[in-house]
Motif scaffolding. Structure first.
Motif, PDB file in Angstrom:
ATOM      1  N   GLU A  97     -14.586   4.382  86.955  1.00  0.00           N
ATOM      2  CA  GLU A  97     -13.704   3.451  87.661  1.00  0.00           C
ATOM      3  C   GLU A  97     -13.076   2.441  86.697  1.00  0.00           C
ATOM      4  OE1 GLU A  97     -18.075   2.275  88.326  1.00  0.00           O
ATOM      5  OE2 GLU A  97     -16.824   4.081  88.305  1.00  0.00           O
ATOM      6  N   ALA A 100     -10.268   4.254  85.001  1.00  0.00           N
ATOM      7  CA  ALA A 100      -9.130   4.371  85.918  1.00  0.00           C
ATOM      8  C   ALA A 100      -8.389   3.048  86.049  1.00  0.00           C
ATOM      9  CB  ALA A 100      -9.638   4.840  87.285  1.00  0.00           C
ATOM     10  N   GLN A 101      -9.114   1.938  86.105  1.00  0.00           N
ATOM     11  CA  GLN A 101      -8.472   0.614  86.176  1.00  0.00           C
ATOM     12  C   GLN A 101      -7.662   0.334  84.918  1.00  0.00           C
ATOM     13  OE1 GLN A 101     -11.254  -2.570  86.678  1.00  0.00           O
ATOM     14  NE2 GLN A 101      -9.670  -4.140  86.926  1.00  0.00           N
ATOM     15  N   GLU A 103      -6.269   2.626  82.919  1.00  0.00           N
ATOM     16  CA  GLU A 103      -5.071   3.476  82.923  1.00  0.00           C
ATOM     17  C   GLU A 103      -4.045   2.999  83.925  1.00  0.00           C
ATOM     18  OE1 GLU A 103      -6.629   7.336  83.611  1.00  0.00           O
ATOM     19  OE2 GLU A 103      -7.365   7.617  81.539  1.00  0.00           O
ATOM     20  N   GLU A 104      -4.531   2.445  85.033  1.00  0.00           N
ATOM     21  CA  GLU A 104      -3.604   1.958  86.053  1.00  0.00           C
ATOM     22  C   GLU A 104      -2.873   0.701  85.573  1.00  0.00           C
ATOM     23  OE1 GLU A 104      -3.716   0.464  90.738  1.00  0.00           O
ATOM     24  OE2 GLU A 104      -5.528   1.165  89.714  1.00  0.00           O
ATOM     25  N   ALA A 105      -3.549  -0.102  84.710  1.00  0.00           N
ATOM     26  CA  ALA A 105      -2.931  -1.329  84.230  1.00  0.00           C
ATOM     27  C   ALA A 105      -1.791  -1.067  83.257  1.00  0.00           C
ATOM     28  CB  ALA A 105      -3.995  -2.213  83.561  1.00  0.00           C
ATOM     29  N   LYS A 106      -1.803   0.078  82.565  1.00  0.00           N
ATOM     30  CA  LYS A 106      -0.739   0.432  81.615  1.00  0.00           C
ATOM     31  C   LYS A 106      -0.524  -0.685  80.589  1.00  0.00           C
ATOM     32  CE  LYS A 106       1.732   3.367  84.935  1.00  0.00           C
ATOM     33  NZ  LYS A 106       3.019   3.619  85.631  1.00  0.00           N
TER      34      LYS A 106
END
Length: 460
Positions: A97, A100-101, A103-106
């Protein structure tokens, strides 16, 4: 411009609208506070012994007494390296998780470790105490257990960072001195070799015996020269006196010949008076007199020449002693010069040896400091525990902000509504609105009822 009394009348006249707006903003504030996720703050504390002594030398560390020391330690806690240690100890970068956080933040070129380190630092608060040597570490998160875990890890990472900084500095210092010791040892060996070579060339040992002997010899030569000068002066004086010199006059043999010459001279005069100069006895007496006189003159000349030879010998001895004295002086000057050069070389050796000994002692001290990896002046004072109540949002803070915002917003709305829908609320408003003076005012219904009631009371 509205007066204060008019503004009060406006707000009283639109009290329902004002109250409705204030209550609406309060309800909205409470709603916002309730829908927000709860934040929990866990706090850990460390104590710093600023009076700690160096474990190797036993001397107090002066840098710990600086007023900025606690703030420097706070900056170390709130640093990227400390946060990276916390990220590695928690192992958050391996959680799916968390990945994933990230990668989502970019976040672009920042690595996941750097990103989470910055994220941890944003929720961390470091507060040095103003009255003590305690530093508080507070971490805020939505999970109380995670908040306590991160706060404790920051405290442990800070202690590890402090130990690592001390040991790395000591090891770097030790390596530096190890390199310098080779150079310093070579200097000591060169200075020792130069000193030994010079001693061999000059024949000077560590003591001053040779210089003392040469100085004593110089004193003896100087004393002998003084005596020789006195003897030479005396000998020359006697030599200049010639036959009148005391040595010649007081010589027994000369005195004896003078006595004989005097006797023979008297006898010669006696024979001359009695017999005459042509008598054989007179001639015999004259021959004896001349012979004795010649012996006296020869003996005086011989002694006079001896005095001159003595004076010449004494002068030669004086010149020899003078030359020897000058040579001895030059020898002593040379010895003193050699001794001065020897002192310089000895001083160079001593300085090189002292520098080498100091560097050796500092290298040994740094080696011990580098080996003492568990030594620190920072001690955990309080470990963070999961907080039982949330620290945010605080309802009273939201209520205070909402109330203030509601009062301001309601006041603005009431004034805007009053501006576009102006009402006459007093006689002064009517006079101002029409621009004519007010002559009379009709009493209100309540006022009229009050007057009628009073009149009825009087009629009874």
């Amino acid at each position: 411009m509205l007066s204060v009394r008019t503004l009060l009348r406006v707000f009283v006249g639109r009290i329902k609208l004002f109250t409705l707006i204030v209550l609406s903003v309060l309800v909205a504030g409470f709603a916002i506070a309730l829908i927000q996720s709860k934040q929990y703050t866990a706090t850990a504390q460390v104590s710093i012994d600023v009076k700690a002594n160096d474990p190797i030398t036993g001397m107090p560390v002066s840098g710990l007494l600086a007023p900025s020391y606690l703030f420097t330690q706070a900056d170390i806690i709130y640093s990227q390296n400390t946060a990276l240690k916390v990220v590695d100890k928690i192992g958050i970068t391996t959680l799916p998780e968390a990945i994933a956080q990230y990668e989502e933040a970019k976040v672009g070129s920042a690595t996941i470790r750097d990103w989470y380190a910055e994220l941890f630092l944003k929720s961390l608060e470091v507060v040095p105490s103003r009255q003590s040597n305690v530093i508080s570490l507070s971490y805020t998160a939505t999970d109380p257990v995670f908040a306590a875990q991160v706060a404790n890890q920051f405290m442990k990472a800070y202690i590890d960072m402090n130990i690592e900084m001390r040991t790395q500095a000591a090891q770097s210092t030790s390596e530096f001195f190890q390199q310098q010791l080779k150079v310093l040892k070579k200097r000591v060996e060169d200075a020792q070799a130069e000193l030994s070579k010079y001693q061999q060339e000059t024949g000077i040992v560590a003591s001053d015996e040779r210089l003392d002997v040469e100085t004593q010899r110089l004193n003896e030569l100087s004393s002998s020269l003084v005596q020789a000068q006195s003897h030479t002066y005396d000998a020359k004086s006697r030599a200049q006196a010639g036959t009148n010199a005391p040595d010649v006059l007081n010589n027994p043999l000369i005195q004896q010949l003078k006595a004989q010459l005097s006797q023979k001279s008297a006898k010669l005069h006696e024979v001359e008076e009695k017999l005459g100069p042509n008598h054989p006895q007179y001639q015999q007496a004259q021959a004896d007199y001349l012979e004795t006189k010649n012996q006296l003159n020869q003996l005086q000349a011989q002694y006079s020449q001896g005095l001159g030879a003595t004076a010449n010998n004494s002068a030669a001895t004086q010149a020899s002693l003078k030359a020897a004295l000058q040579e001895q002086r030059e020898r002593i000057f040379a010895l003193k010069k050699d001794r001065a050069q020897l002192s310089v070389l000895q001083q160079n050796l001593d300085n090189a040896q002292k520098t080498y000994d100091a560097a050796l002692s500092r290298q040994a001290q740094s080696t011990l400091e580098g080996a003492m990896s568990g030594q620190t002046n920072i001690f955990p004072l309080k470990y963070a525990s999961p907080p039982k109540s949330h620290s945010a949002p605080v309802l009273r803070n939201y209520a205070a902000v909402a109330l203030l915002l509601g009062l301001v917003l309601a006041s603005l709305i009431v004034l805007v509504v009053e501006y576009f829908n102006r009402r006459v609320r007093s006689a002064d408003d009517l006079s101002d609105f029409l621009g004519v003076p007010l002559l009379v005012t009709m009493p209100s219904l309540d006022q009229r009822k009050s007057v009628l009631t009073k009149l009825k009371g009087r009629g009874k």
